[in-house]
Design an enzyme around this catalytic site. Structure first.
Site, short mmCIF file in Angstrom:
data_model
loop_
_atom_site.label_atom_id
_atom_site.label_comp_id
_atom_site.label_asym_id
_atom_site.label_seq_id
_atom_site.Cartn_x
_atom_site.Cartn_y
_atom_site.Cartn_z
N HIS A 152 9.75 15.80 14.89
CA HIS A 152 11.06 16.22 14.40
C HIS A 152 11.27 15.77 12.97
O HIS A 152 10.44 15.07 12.40
CB HIS A 152 12.18 15.76 15.34
CG HIS A 152 12.34 14.28 15.43
ND1 HIS A 152 11.52 13.49 16.20
CD2 HIS A 152 13.23 13.44 14.85
CE1 HIS A 152 11.91 12.22 16.10
NE2 HIS A 152 12.93 12.17 15.28
N ASP A 194 11.70 8.84 9.63
CA ASP A 194 10.69 7.95 10.20
C ASP A 194 9.64 8.71 11.01
O ASP A 194 8.78 8.11 11.62
CB ASP A 194 11.33 6.83 11.04
CG ASP A 194 12.13 7.38 12.21
OD1 ASP A 194 12.57 8.53 12.12
OD2 ASP A 194 12.30 6.66 13.21
N HIS A 226 16.14 15.45 21.24
CA HIS A 226 16.62 14.38 20.36
C HIS A 226 17.49 14.93 19.24
O HIS A 226 18.63 14.52 19.07
CB HIS A 226 15.39 13.64 19.82
CG HIS A 226 15.70 12.56 18.84
ND1 HIS A 226 16.45 11.46 19.16
CD2 HIS A 226 15.34 12.42 17.55
CE1 HIS A 226 16.54 10.68 18.09
NE2 HIS A 226 15.89 11.24 17.11
N ASP A 264 10.65 11.06 19.65
CA ASP A 264 11.94 10.59 20.14
C ASP A 264 12.45 11.65 21.10
O ASP A 264 12.42 12.83 20.80
CB ASP A 264 12.93 10.43 18.99
CG ASP A 264 12.51 9.30 18.06
OD1 ASP A 264 11.52 8.62 18.39
OD2 ASP A 264 13.15 9.12 17.03
N HIS A 275 18.35 8.82 22.14
CA HIS A 275 17.06 8.28 22.58
C HIS A 275 17.18 8.02 24.06
O HIS A 275 18.25 7.74 24.56
CB HIS A 275 16.77 6.95 21.88
CG HIS A 275 16.40 7.10 20.45
ND1 HIS A 275 15.14 7.42 20.02
CD2 HIS A 275 17.14 6.98 19.32
CE1 HIS A 275 15.11 7.47 18.70
NE2 HIS A 275 16.32 7.23 18.24
N HIS A 307 7.10 2.96 19.11
CA HIS A 307 8.45 3.17 18.60
C HIS A 307 9.46 2.28 19.32
O HIS A 307 10.36 2.76 20.02
CB HIS A 307 8.82 4.66 18.76
CG HIS A 307 9.97 5.08 17.87
ND1 HIS A 307 11.28 4.92 18.24
CD2 HIS A 307 9.99 5.65 16.67
CE1 HIS A 307 12.06 5.39 17.28
NE2 HIS A 307 11.31 5.83 16.32
#
Lengths: 740, 695
Positions: free
Chosen positions: B88, B92, B175, B196, B413, B435
């Site tokens: 996505h 990050d 997410h 995520d 999340h 993560h």
């Protein structure tokens, strides 16, 4: 041994009838497309009615009537209850196409083949897939995987790949290999050697001019008429090829800063474009790219005005303009009415972008030379409000017979009236998509109904800002679920029907058949259909240009021979075209070419033998693969060992295997070889079909192996006197192959 | 089915498979986090199996700048990576992509979903603009981003693609818009990388799907560790209640949020709440993010990637055309006269508009600040969650913190319950956690260990650059097709044919079928060569007979000219008095035969016609001579060899005695090795002393 595959055409072979084919794979019945024609002739569906109940799944390829038109009818009358698979755009645009057809039909006849409700029900169980999504069927279809792939003809258009046990059945009709403004070309060519290919012969005899040249001619033809104060009528489909035409016009208008108005008029025009805007991921790379970079949605139209009501055109009565309107057949819909208006004036042009369906007005006009006059039936729906009004109406009819031009506009007035009458009664909660344009246009409508309209419009003020019917500005709190409006089926019950053609349904001119149209159908006054025939002098120019977006004959042939199916089934195309393609393919592609008749079941089960084996580690560690294009290849000697009932394990042979006849693997092209030799410093030239290398050596290929799809190995001959050159060239020749 | 060794340094092949070590090398599946291993940020996970390499995500660490923010790319050779998959658009997960594409020797292909790509472009341009680092610290510039766009390919949810034998497809991750979970299939081993994800359906996004296939390995996020989210309606109610009560008391509400992703969800909540509460219509909601405004077109277009709820709304009007929310350019344009709700970035209150408003409003106890998501350690937002008495403003002054601070997480999340449920449904044999902060991850690991105690599930929490190695015994299956498959073999029967490998599928077929089942084709090369020869044709025949066992001469009537066929391979035709024509079909043996024939014919020419036939030896004489030759050769090879009484040759080497039957070639000997050697030697001798037999 192989998967059993049977194909039974139910419609659409040796002719241009709608497409509908039954494909049975190991007893699992797949219906490929479920089409009808623009005339909705129930006799065409006879074969389908006999098998409808036994069908396990329906796969739809394109969102037009010829590919999905019969779904609602078959569901209602034949008990077709299988799940339907289609891509999202095919589902959505197909639904809109059906609405548009229904509404157009309904305006001029007591059309009762199916209702809006039937359409909704039929589309309710559509399972929507993405391109190249492998969908595993369950239950008795266990083991079958279906996957839609880009067809390139219409937005969301699909070629279906059905796989079972590693054998592919590919259903590819109406594909287009050329990349267009809004669509990518088909990926059919990436399928190699499917067990069965089912394709159409529709374009086998047609060849196209260059795209750029054709586009230019198209624009030129339109501009010529516009500059001479004429009107251009483009009869189009509801949500298919019209998108490409809109983009062509948009693009050219933007380049040249033209100010001639362009109208896109269908019952569902604004919804169509609004949905299309959210289908960017299904369109061509260039459209996606431009959106990613500048967030310019190609279908944010700047020059094309979307209208859903013909009366909006009246403001532009004498103005040169381009009108894209449905149906392409000119049989019903706005295009029919507008054609009648335009036909008598030599300034105007009717520009066909696709071949009309057989037996339609469009087809009649496309013959060469075009007819001087055509008979048309003008029908319209008239509300019956008391005998007096009825008599009045009929009187009006007589007057109007002499003035064909005015007639169509009055039809619209009727519609405006219907809308208004509904408005006054609509309650809170079912606020509808108002067509403000029709409201603003109403004062210009003929004055007969003006008084009434003022009364009826009471309590409703069209928003002053809504000059153009822009879709997002209206609110609608009606409940929608995945398949459309949540409706109350009772609303659809026809209230009364008597011998006087009196039905409880009014016409519906709404953008979307939402709550509003439901009420509209219910609330409007009883009406009847008045028809009369008249002869229209065709004075306007008629022109046909191929914007159908299908691969032409030559490309079809080359694509088929590239795909090189083991068995080929030809459908959908005139008898002549089918025969032609059959002959061609039998000669050049594969020996098994079938062109079955309607309801003739052909068995295309591959005579292929196959069994599965496990390759042992020991064996594979001794096999050295050599890379060739996408494949790696090697010779393997092994010994089978039965591990259990079905599976064998291949082990390395205990002793040195007998030598096998060596195999040369590779595809030699003499032209490439010539180039290769000249880089190696050999003098080389073509002489009489053979390659003359050096002074004495010739290299030739023999006979049919040069043709694609031939099954035997290539035959290459190298000859010459004993000399050093001979061995040198032989060495080079060997280097073109892998020796196994 | 798989044996597992953890730790990159001391990996040893499984002891019971020393012989197969070489082949098993390729069966090692290696997973190495280059970022996001025991940390949050710079997601980047490297995976390699059977010589195919996949990289998941390519993010930066928001807490660092410049090269320090990158994942540890120097651990790998970018040129070996086949496919790079971006889940996505968050920084990050995607922000080091332009660097990786433009500044390294990466030559593979990159995929992301349509909406991710569209937003990626806007988000990174904005990131480059606002990140205030010196020029030399800049990882890339706007041009790099534009260039990277051309290299990025798009994939739609569920669409299956294949690159270099790596098959992959993606599922909805829930997410943010366009967030995907990637399933990668290499030679039948499936790896799921969740990125995520959230299993909770919200206002516009679908919940993460549960794949219908169980992956062999699941690489899963662990951001929230063992924490649990409150139910969504509760959170929403708290959120709207706080806002409603604040503004009804005449206060102002500040919502610091990242411009994209969750912000859109909050706006949908607010817009709906305002719609249902007409009394609030005079209270303005501002949304201060030009970036989000630009991205709105993307949200309005990729409706089909969202949930059914929003698609249904779309049928009526575009839900992202907010009715009660107006954009706000900067604080200068902000007319702060009464109660209002302002959503502004950045989410951490480090600087920018959200900080400016915070400084302005923090002293008034009527005002409120709602922190709607995960806040990074070290930011002001994190500080104020603990409600200190005073805060330091941007101008350095200290002000009392009187405004109410609420932390209501809408961050999408998965929480512990979702993660456990998700894994329970999938039951992957291997789980790799990434993560997540080391502590949270550790706790989650403990929790999962106890949950999967009775199953054979293995859990890994590798640190950055620490490899996890797994072995998958690969069962290679092949399909025998075509003529070769006409008869199903019994045990012990041989199967020989061409093996064609495409991707990871194998097919075995007869050479004739190659053309039918693949794009490859075979060829026959016929060679025809003219050799000058003036002598008698009979001489050639005689000479050939001395060398070859099979020299046929078909009757002249059939062939028009005198013809010889050697071993049914090479045809020699006496076409004229001055030359002969040789014809054969190319293959190594025929080529060899033809060469010898050519050499012979040339030699005849040289020797002239003086050659005279020697008397033909009888079969018996031949045999006798063969015996003698074999004997003497054996003596020279093995030393002690003499004929025994039964006519067999007795060979004695040290203590081993072997008996060789010269007629049949059978060897009798207790020593395996010796027997084989004698057999081989005898085979070669036979080949040398007799005419070349027909194959």
């Amino acid at each position: 041994m192989g998967t059993s595959v049977q194909v039974t055409p139910l419609s659409g072979v040796y002719g241009e009838n709608p497409l509908c084919y039954l494909v049975a794979i190991d007893g699992f019945n797949l219906l490929m497309d479920c089409g009808w024609n623009d005339l909705f002739d129930p006799s065409l569906l006879q074969p389908l009615s006999r098998v409808a109940k036994s069908i396990d799944a329906v796969l739809i390829s394109h969102p037009d009537i010829l590919h999905l038109g019969a779904l609602p009818y078959a569901r209602k009358h034949f008990g077709l209850s299988a799940p339907v698979y289609a891509t999202e755009p095919v589902y959505r645009l197909g639904l809109l196409t059906m609405y548009d057809h229904y509404l157009s039909r309904r305006q001029i006849s007591d059309f009762d083949m199916f209702t809006l409700d039937d359409i909704d029900v039929a589309f309710q169980n559509v399972i929507r897939l993405k391109y190249s999504q492998n969908y595993h069927l369950s239950e008795n279809g266990e083991g079958i995987v279906i996957a839609p792939h880009v067809a390139g003809h219409l937005l969301g258009g699909t070629i279906w790949k059905i796989t079972k046990d590693g054998e592919d059945v590919v259903y590819a009709v109406d594909f287009n290999h050329r990349k267009e403004r809004h669509l990518n070309g088909t990926v059919l060519e990436s399928f190699v050697r499917p067990a069965v290919l089912i394709t159409d012969a529709y374009n086998a005899l047609n060849n196209q001019v260059y795209k750029r040249q054709r586009d230019q001619e198209f624009i030129d033809a339109i501009l010529r008429v516009l500059r001479a104060d004429g009107t251009v009528l483009l009869p189009v489909d509801t949500a298919g090829r019209v998108l490409e035409l809109i983009l062509i016009l948009e693009q050219y208008w933007a380049q040249q800063h033209l100010s001639f108005p362009i109208f896109f008029l269908t019952n569902v025009a604004s919804s169509t474009v609004e949905y299309v805007k959210s289908f960017l991921e299904w369109m061509s790379d260039s459209i996606a790219k431009s959106f990613e970079h500048t967030r310019d949605n190609a279908f944010l139209l700047k020059y094309v005005t979307l209208i859903i009501n013909k009366s909006d055109l009246e403001n532009y009565a004498g103005v040169p303009k381009v009108v894209l309107t449905s149906m392409a057949s000119l049989e019903v819909g706005f295009s029919h009415d507008i054609f009648v208006e335009l036909a008598t004036d030599a300034k105007n042009i009717v520009l066909f972008t696709e071949r009309g369906q057989f037996g339609t007005l469009a087809r009649m006009l496309q013959v060469d030379p075009p007819p001087k006059a055509v008979k048309v039936t003008m029908s319209k729906r008239v509300p019956l409000v008391g005998d007096e009004l009825k008599a009045y109406e009929e009187e009006q009819e007589k007057i109007k017979k002499e003035e064909a031009v005015k007639k169509a506009s009055i039809v619209k007035v009727e519609e405006v009236r219907a809308t208004s009458s509904h408005l006054s009664e609509s309650t809170k909660g079912d606020s509808m998509v108002i067509d403000p344009a029709s409201a603003t246009a109403s004062p210009k409508a003929s004055s007969h109904f003006r008084g009434q309209m003022d009364i009826l419009i009471d309590g409703f003020t069209p928003p002053s800002t809504s000059v153009a019917p822009m879709f997002p500005f209206f609110e609608n709190t009606a409940e929608w679920d995945d398949f459309g409006e949540v409706i109350n089926p009772d609303d659809y019950v026809i209230q009364e029907e008597d011998s006087n053609h009196m039905v409880g349904n009014g016409k519906s001119l709404d953008v979307k058949p939402d709550e509003a149209s439901v009420h509209l159908l219910l609330d409007s006054t009883p009406s009847k259909v008045v028809s009369h025939e008249l002869t229209v002098q065709v004075k306007c120019a008629l022109l046909y240009m191929d914007f159908e977006g299908r691969s032409d004959g030559r490309s079809v042939k080359s694509i088929i021979s590239h795909v090189a199916p083991l068995k080929l089934v030809l459908v959908h195309g005139s008898a002549e075209a089918t025969e032609h393609l059959k002959m061609h393919c039998a000669k050049h592609v594969c020996p098994h070419v079938y062109a079955p008749q309607i309801e003739e079941t052909i068995d295309v089960t591959s005579d292929l033998c196959a069994y599965k084996v496990q390759l042992s580690e020991k064996l594979m560690s001794n096999v050295l693969f050599r890379k060739m294009v996408e494949n790696e290849i090697s010779w393997m000697d092994s010994v089978a060992e039965k591990t259990n009932e079905k599976v064998f394990t291949l082990l390395p042979p205990p002793s040195a295997p007998p030598t096998h006849k060596s195999v040369l693997v590779g595809d030699l092209k003499l032209a490439d070889f010539k180039q290769y030799l000249s880089t190696k410093g050999v003098q080389v030239e073509f002489a009489g079909g053979a390659l003359k290398c050096g002074e004495h050596i010739t290299v030739r290929k023999i006979s049919d192996s040069s043709q694609k799809g031939g099954t035997g190995p290539q035959q290459i001959v190298i000859e010459g006197p004993l000399c050093e050159d001979y061995y040198k060239i032989r060495g080079h020749l060997y280097s073109q192959f892998y020796l196994l | 089915m798989a044996s597992v060794v953890t730790g990159a340094q001391n990996k040893r092949p499984n002891p019971n498979s020393t012989s197969a070590a070489a082949t098993r090398e390729g069966d090692q599946l290696i997973i190495t986090p280059l970022g996001a291993g025991n940390e949050v940020g710079r997601s980047c996970v490297y995976m390699s199996y059977k010589g195919k390499t996949v990289l998941f995500d390519c993010g930066i660490h928001p807490a660092y700048s410049g090269v320090a923010a990158l994942p540890y790319f120097d651990e790998i050779d970018p040129s070996t990576i086949d496919v790079l998959l971006i889940t996505h658009f968050h920084l990050d997960h995607a922000a080091s992509l332009p660097y990786f594409l433009e500044k390294t020797n990466f030559r593979g292909r990159v995929f992301m979903t349509h909406s991710t790509k569209a937003i990626y472009r806007l988000l990174l341009s904005d990131y480059v603009k606002v990140s205030k680092v010196s020029v030399e610290d800049m990882l890339y510039d706007e041009n790099d981003i534009v260039r990277s766009m051309d290299k990025i390919e798009v994939i739609d949810f569920h669409q299956t693609l294949e690159v270099n034998g790596i098959r992959f497809w993606c599922y909805t991750a829930g997410h943010v818009l366009g967030a995907a979970m990637f399933m990668v299939d290499i030679a039948g081993v499936r790896v799921l990388y969740t990125g995520d994800y959230s299993r909770e359906e919200d206002r516009h996004l679908r919940a993460a799907e549960v794949p219908q296939f169980t992956p062999d390995i699941c690489i899963i996020e662990s951001t929230y560790g063992v924490q649990l989210h409150q139910p969504r309606p509760v959170r929403e109610k708290r959120f709207t209640d706080v806002i409603h009560s604040t503004i009804s008391q005449g206060g102002r509400v500040l919502i610091p949020a990242f411009a994209l992703g969750r912000a859109q969800e909050l706006l949908l909540i607010l817009d709906e709440y305002w719609e249902n509460h007409p009394e609030l219509h005079n209270i303005p909601i501002y949304y201060a993010s030009p970036l989000a405004k630009r991205c709105m077109a993307v949200y309005q277009t990729y409706i089909n990637a969202m949930n059914d709820r929003i698609r249904t709304q779309f049928a009526n009007s575009n839900p992202f055309d907010f009715k009660h929310i107006s954009p706000l350019k900067s604080i200068e344009n902000f007319d702060d006269v009464g109660p209002s709700v302002v959503m502004a970035s950045p989410s951490g209150l480090q600087s920018g508009l959200s900080r400016q408003l915070f400084d302005k409003w923090c002293a008034d106890k009527k005002n409120a600040c709602v922190i709607p998501g995960y806040v990074v350690e070290g930011t002001l937002a994190k500080t104020i969650i603990n409600e200190p008495k005073e805060v330091t403003l941007m101008n350095g002054l200290v002000a009392p913190l009187n405004m109410q601070v609420h932390y209501i997480s809408f961050s999408a999340h998965a929480d512990c319950a979702q993660t456990c449920g998700f894994l329970k449904e999938l039951m992957p044999p291997h789980i790799v956690l990434v993560h997540g902060e080391a502590n949270e991850m550790g706790r989650l690991k403990q929790k999962l260990v106890s949950q999967f105690a009775d199953s054979n599930t293995k859990l890994y929490t590798p640190k950055n650059c620490q490899s996890v190695t797994m072995h998958f015994s690969s069962e290679k299956m092949a399909k025998v097709i075509g003529k070769l498959a006409e008869k199903v073999p019994e045990t012990g029967e041989s199967v020989s044919g061409l093996v064609v490998k495409k991707g990871f599928t194998y097919q075995i077929m007869a050479p004739d079928d190659l053309r039918v089942f693949s794009q490859l084709s075979t060829a026959n090369v016929t060679q025809r060569i003219t050799v000058p020869y003036t002598g008698a044709f009979e001489v050639i025949k005689y000479r050939l007979k001395q060398i070859y066992e099979s020299v046929e001469s078909p009757p002249v009537e059939e062939t028009e000219v005198p013809t010889l066929i050697v071993h049914e391979r090479v045809t020699i035709r006496h076409e004229s008095d001055t030359y002969v024509v040789m014809q054969w079909s190319a293959d190594p043996i025929s080529d060899m035969v033809s060469d010898s024939v050519v050499a012979m014919i040339l030699n005849i020419g040289r020797e002239g016609p003086k050659v005279t036939p020697i008397e033909e030896k009888t079969q018996e004489e031949m045999e006798r001579m063969a015996r003698k030759v074999v004997h003497s050769l054996m003596v020279s090879l093995f030393g002690d060899a003499k004929f025994g009484e039964d006519g067999r040759l007795v060979i004695t080497v040290d203590a081993d005695v072997a008996r060789l039957d010269i007629k049949s070639g059978e060897v009798e000997c207790e020593n395996q090795g010796l027997r084989e050697r004698i057999k081989t030697a005898f085979g070669r001798m036979q080949g040398a002393i007799r005419p070349i037999p027909k194959p």
